[in-house]
Design a protein around this motif. Structure first.
Motif, PDB file in Angstrom:
ATOM      1  N   PRO A  72      -1.301 -27.007   0.365  1.00 17.43           N
ATOM      2  CA  PRO A  72      -1.709 -28.291   0.943  1.00 17.43           C
ATOM      3  C   PRO A  72      -2.908 -28.137   1.881  1.00 17.43           C
ATOM      4  O   PRO A  72      -3.159 -27.054   2.423  1.00 17.43           O
ATOM      5  CB  PRO A  72      -0.464 -28.747   1.714  1.00 17.43           C
ATOM      6  CG  PRO A  72       0.678 -28.000   1.083  1.00 17.43           C
ATOM      7  CD  PRO A  72       0.106 -26.683   0.662  1.00 17.43           C
ATOM      8  N   SER A 104      -3.165 -31.443   6.654  1.00 15.81           N
ATOM      9  CA  SER A 104      -1.894 -31.995   6.192  1.00 15.81           C
ATOM     10  C   SER A 104      -0.725 -31.152   6.677  1.00 15.81           C
ATOM     11  O   SER A 104       0.370 -31.657   6.935  1.00 15.81           O
ATOM     12  CB  SER A 104      -1.871 -32.078   4.663  1.00 15.81           C
ATOM     13  OG  SER A 104      -2.789 -33.041   4.199  1.00 15.81           O
ATOM     14  N   LEU A 110       5.392 -29.225   4.055  1.00 19.31           N
ATOM     15  CA  LEU A 110       4.880 -29.498   2.713  1.00 19.31           C
ATOM     16  C   LEU A 110       4.974 -28.258   1.830  1.00 19.31           C
ATOM     17  O   LEU A 110       4.768 -27.133   2.277  1.00 19.31           O
ATOM     18  CB  LEU A 110       3.421 -29.951   2.786  1.00 19.31           C
ATOM     19  CG  LEU A 110       3.145 -31.329   3.399  1.00 19.31           C
ATOM     20  CD1 LEU A 110       1.646 -31.528   3.560  1.00 19.31           C
ATOM     21  CD2 LEU A 110       3.740 -32.440   2.549  1.00 19.31           C
ATOM     22  N   VAL A 143       0.299 -33.848  -2.940  1.00 18.37           N
ATOM     23  CA  VAL A 143       0.379 -34.393  -1.588  1.00 18.37           C
ATOM     24  C   VAL A 143      -0.176 -35.820  -1.562  1.00 18.37           C
ATOM     25  O   VAL A 143      -1.327 -36.060  -1.931  1.00 18.37           O
ATOM     26  CB  VAL A 143      -0.378 -33.508  -0.578  1.00 18.37           C
ATOM     27  CG1 VAL A 143      -0.366 -34.152   0.806  1.00 18.37           C
ATOM     28  CG2 VAL A 143       0.258 -32.125  -0.519  1.00 18.37           C
ATOM     29  N   ASN A 147       5.229 -34.756  -0.161  1.00 16.90           N
ATOM     30  CA  ASN A 147       5.115 -34.273  -1.540  1.00 16.90           C
ATOM     31  C   ASN A 147       5.600 -35.326  -2.521  1.00 16.90           C
ATOM     32  O   ASN A 147       6.589 -36.023  -2.278  1.00 16.90           O
ATOM     33  CB  ASN A 147       5.925 -32.998  -1.748  1.00 16.90           C
ATOM     34  CG  ASN A 147       5.316 -31.782  -1.090  1.00 16.90           C
ATOM     35  OD1 ASN A 147       5.905 -31.188  -0.200  1.00 16.90           O
ATOM     36  ND2 ASN A 147       4.126 -31.395  -1.531  1.00 16.90           N
TER      37      ASN A 147
END
Length: 891
Positions: free
Chosen positions: A658, A662, A683, A718, A745
């Motif tokens: 990611p 993020s 993530l 994402v 996600n």
């Protein structure tokens, strides 16, 4: 997911089955011999460059696109990213965050996906990313590389890998871009000297700036030692004229005065701000590359390379805005229209004591720089085994050193009006009252905060190739790579403002340009004034106290703007390469192991729960550790159906981590509309399962017709959801509720088709065209009800033509990209509308050592349009045309 794995496994087994039934061929040539054969290709002019590009594409064992420079600094466009956008399946963006559209391509993406899913490398290794824009330095940080720091003069060729191989560095889920520089021992003569002297003309900025670059290469007569030095210094002015709607539209509260008086205004969208925006910048880029090669024996070549690019990018943004958020809900309009839930027009008579305009003047001193150093070697250990190794380090820094900001309110009691025309053209708007400097009713300054982004990686790679003398198996590639990468955002110091207005109110002013925003249309204020940069800088520096690393309740250390992501990545691979009578193939596995450590801060309301605090709030440390490992399979098959016709098929699984922000960004909010953003350290990496099939017909020299079909199933893509978070308000100095965009996600997919056509016409003319269809969607519902994939343009096409003889050359091209989702404006999705650009170039070869080139970009002067919906525009940008005139000397 199990179905996709089974399909991928069957595909690889099918390739292996074809391998097992094939007849043996001659053993593969050692790497050193192959390199020597390639060196014999001589590129001359447009036609030679295109022929070499097609040769590399045809001979490659996987699906690639290639651009070869005609000569130093002579790519098919002045900018590397602009060049790549003319390849099938390639898209470009001119910005990485919320800075809006510019005249120069800055990010590259493949097949309808976001730029972060495309890996950009230089000579097969990473290059640290650095950005000049303040949001790209802190809250909006992807994994893509800024092409504004990579001058075209460095490029020998660029390869775009659309299918994966186990030996390729992981990180590009949808593909990789490898920019190849020249090497000292590749030159044919012992001494080569080249220079380019020219200027760039920006018609909207009304400026002419120098463009200088040079190259010197020496190699000894024995071809055992060489040194190449390149240097560049390039400056250019930008002026962007625009209408902006910062933060997008807001919904009128049902309990507001406007809605109580007119119930049909409840929950209707209205503009919070409407801006008349002038942005100016000077980009001054300098740097160079030094490369040494030493060949102590025929079997061993060693190399040392260093590169640096440093760009000063000071900029000044002025935005005079109708302040709809200050009156559109609290006052009752005297006339209005509502269409499709949007307040498309409204008139407000004016209320004493109410300010109808707010004016932001923001001058920033910004820099962006990147560098790398590599030590590598190629060793032919024996007839059966060769090896390559590389040790390297890359560092990037983007910094906003100082921000000089004045925000004033005006037009008190004067009323306002607007009329919207949807997203096709700017809004017509106006404010009454006094909008001159004498009409200023309030002053404030904010954001006088240093922001620094640091990006660095250290790595080591070792690769081996084992050769075989019989059978379909020709070589086995195997090796390993280790990298330690850190991305960090810092905001350690800022300014405590004093009585700035007393010093600034009599400061020097200047007017907007007389032709301001003529090319974008719309009726809105244009005859405006602004404080000069020197006036603001002088007043703010003389009446502010800059505090370095000052913590405590009154300190200026903005911990909420700081975060850090560290990743340790180990990878190992094995790849078997096969060759038969009319085919070749490779099958491999790549093992990837990643350890992440993510440092960020969480807002708290009680000092007893805080680890650190400053004027900007109180925070608690938040550390997250993640571990990911997986095996990524890949297979490529090329089958020669005829001498001029070949078929390709590829299947693979690829991974991309990611975006850095993020993962790491601490939650932040805007007091303007109580929206914000933040990171999510939990993530998961994206896993893409890819299939690619293509048919290529090389029907004549420099002629190609190709069709490709592809699909990508994106697991753990994402996207952004929204949630309410309690964040510190700089206005009230307490925690308040903000609607915060949070990355999460979700699965996605892209399927598409590429068509390519290139053909020479006679000895001197030629045409080329390509079209890409990419249908992407995400298993996520955005706030506007869509399932769009970030960065997904369904339709992209390029058409071009050229002429060339021994003296003259000419080329023209048109590139089109359909609309795509940019991200979130506040908490709402926003898009860039479709656009097309026209470019042309001319060249003249006066002698064997002197030639001239003229490049014209954005000849159609496109207006870049952004919007939330068809009824809600976000911005309209005009950048003007650019012209590059250069004299090239070669000895």
């Amino acid at each position: 997911m199990q179905v996709r794995k089974n399909v991928l496994t069957l595909s690889i087994v099918a390739v292996l089955g074809m391998v097992g039934t094939a007849h043996a061929q001659d053993a593969a040539k050692p790497a050193a011999q192959k390199a020597t054969d390639l060196d014999k290709v001589v590129v001359t002019g447009i036609r030679g460059a295109q022929e070499k590009s097609l040769d590399v594409k045809r001979d490659a064992n996987s699906h690639v696109e290639v651009v070869t420079a005609e000569d130093v600094g002579k790519l098919p466009a002045h900018n590397v990213a602009d060049t790549l956008q003319r390849l099938p399946g390639v898209n470009i963006q001119s910005s990485s965050a919320d800075e809006g559209g510019f005249d120069e391509a800055d990010r590259v993406s493949l097949r309808g996906t976001s730029p972060s899913l495309t890996q950009t490398m230089v000579d097969g290794h990473p290059v640290a990313s650095a950005d000049w824009f303040v949001l790209s330095q802190g809250n909006t940080v992807g994994r893509s590389v800024s092409y504004t720091l990579l001058p075209s003069e460095l490029v020998g060729s660029v390869e775009v890998n659309k299918t994966s191989q186990a030996k390729l560095m992981d990180g590009g889920a949808v593909g990789t871009v490898n920019i190849k520089t020249r090497k000292p021992l590749d030159f044919s003569k012992p001494i080569t000297a080249e220079a380019s002297i020219g200027l760039v003309r920006a018609d909207q900025a009304d400026a002419n700036d120098p463009q200088l670059s040079g190259l010197f290469n020496y190699k000894n007569d024995q071809g055992t030692f060489g040194v190449m030095v390149q240097a560049f210094k390039q400056k250019r002015h930008l002026r962007r004229e625009a209408q902006e709607v910062p933060g997008g539209f807001f919904k009128i509260d049902p309990t507001s005065a406007a809605a109580l008086a007119h119930p049909d205004l409840a929950n209707v969208w209205a503009p919070g701000l409407l801006g008349s925006t002038l942005f100016e910048q000077v980009r001054d880029r300098k740097g160079g590359l030094i490369s040494l090669q030493f060949k102590p024996s025929n079997d061993l070549t060693l190399g040392l390379t260093g590169f640096m690019s440093d760009m000063r990018a000071n900029n000044y943004n002025r935005n005079f805005m109708m302040w709809g958020g200050n009156f559109a809900a609290s006052e009752v309009p005297t006339a209005y229209t509502v269409k499709d839930g949007v307040l498309t027009s409204a008139t407000y008579a004016g209320k004493p004591g109410t300010d109808y305009a707010v004016y932001d003047m923001i001058s920033r001193e910004a820099t962006a720089k990147t560098s790398y150093v590599t030590f590598d070697g190629e060793w032919q250990i024996s007839d059966k085994l060769s090896s390559k190794f590389q040790l390297g380090a890359t560092n990037g820094t983007g910094e906003t050193e100082r921000q000089f900001i004045a925000e004033v309110t005006l037009a008190r009691g004067g009323g306002a009006s607007w009329t919207s025309h949807g997203n096709s053209s700017p809004l017509d708007w106006n404010v009454g009252g006094d909008i001159s400097k004498a009409g200023v009713t309030g002053f404030g300054t904010w954001g006088n905060q240093q922001v620094t982004a640091k990006d660095k990686e250290h790595w080591g790679t070792i690769d081996f190739t084992s050769y075989f003398n019989a059978g379909a198996l020709t070589t086995i590639d195997f090796g390993a790579r280790y990298a330690d990468h850190t991305r960090q955002a810092l905001s350690p110091e800022g300014a405590s403002p004093g009585n700035i207005w007393a010093a600034l109110q009599n400061g020097a002013t200047a007017p907007y340009p007389g032709s301001f925003a003529n090319s974008i249309g719309g009726i809105f204020p244009r005859n405006l004034w602004y404080f000069t940069t020197d006036a603001m800088k002088s007043a703010i520096l003389a009446n502010s106290t800059w505090l370095s690393n000052n913590d405590g309740p009154s300190g200026r250390h903005n911990y909420g703007g700081e975060w850090k992501v560290n990743e340790k990545n180990f990878a190992a691979y094995v790849q078997a390469n096969f060759e038969g009578d009319k085919w070749n193939a490779n099958v491999g596995l790549r093992y990837v192991n990643v350890d992440q450590l993510i440092n960020s801060y969480q807002s708290v309301s009680n000092a007893a729960n805080a680890d650190v605090q400053s004027l900007f709030g109180m925070w608690k440390f938040k550390d997250t550790k993640n571990h990911f490992s997986r095996v990524l399979p890949s297979a490529n098959l090329k089958f020669k159906l005829a001498d001029d016709l070949q078929f390709r098929f590829a299947a693979s699984q690829t991974q991309t981590l990611p975006d850095f922000s993020s993962l790491g960004a601490s939650s932040w909010g805007s007091d303007l509309n109580k929206t914000g953003g933040g990171g999510n350290p939990n993530l998961r990496p994206l896993l893409s399962t890819n299939f690619d099939a293509s048919l290529e017909w090389y029907f004549m020299p420099r002629g190609l017709v190709a069709v490709s079909a592809f699909s990508m199933n994106l697991k753990d893509y994402v996207v952004f959801g929204t949630e309410t978070q309690m964040l510190f308000s700089e206005l009230t100095h307490k925690l308040e509720a903000y609607n915060v965009a949070v990355p999460v996600n979700a699965n996605g997919k892209v399927t598409g088709l590429e068509l390519t056509y290139e053909q020479p016409i006679g000895d001197n003319f030629g045409i080329n065209a390509n079209y890409t269809y990419a249908d992407g969607s995400a298993a996520h519902t955005w706030a506007d009800g869509s399932h769009n994939l970030l960065g997904n343009s369904k339709n992209t096409y390029n058409v071009g033509a050229y002429f060339e003889n021994d003296r003259f050359g000419a080329r023209v091209s048109y590139t089109y990209r359909s609309a795509f989702l940019i991200g979130l404006s506040g908490a709402n999705p926003y898009y860039q509308a479709d656009f097309g650009t026209v470019a042309a170039s001319l060249s003249y070869k006066a002698t064997d050592w002197l030639s001239f080139s003229f490049d014209a970009l954005n000849l159609n002067n496109p207006t870049y349009k952004y919007y939330q919906t068809t009824a809600i525009p976000t911005a309209f940008y005009s950048n003007g045309r650019q012209y590059y005139l250069n004299a090239h000397l070669k000895f």
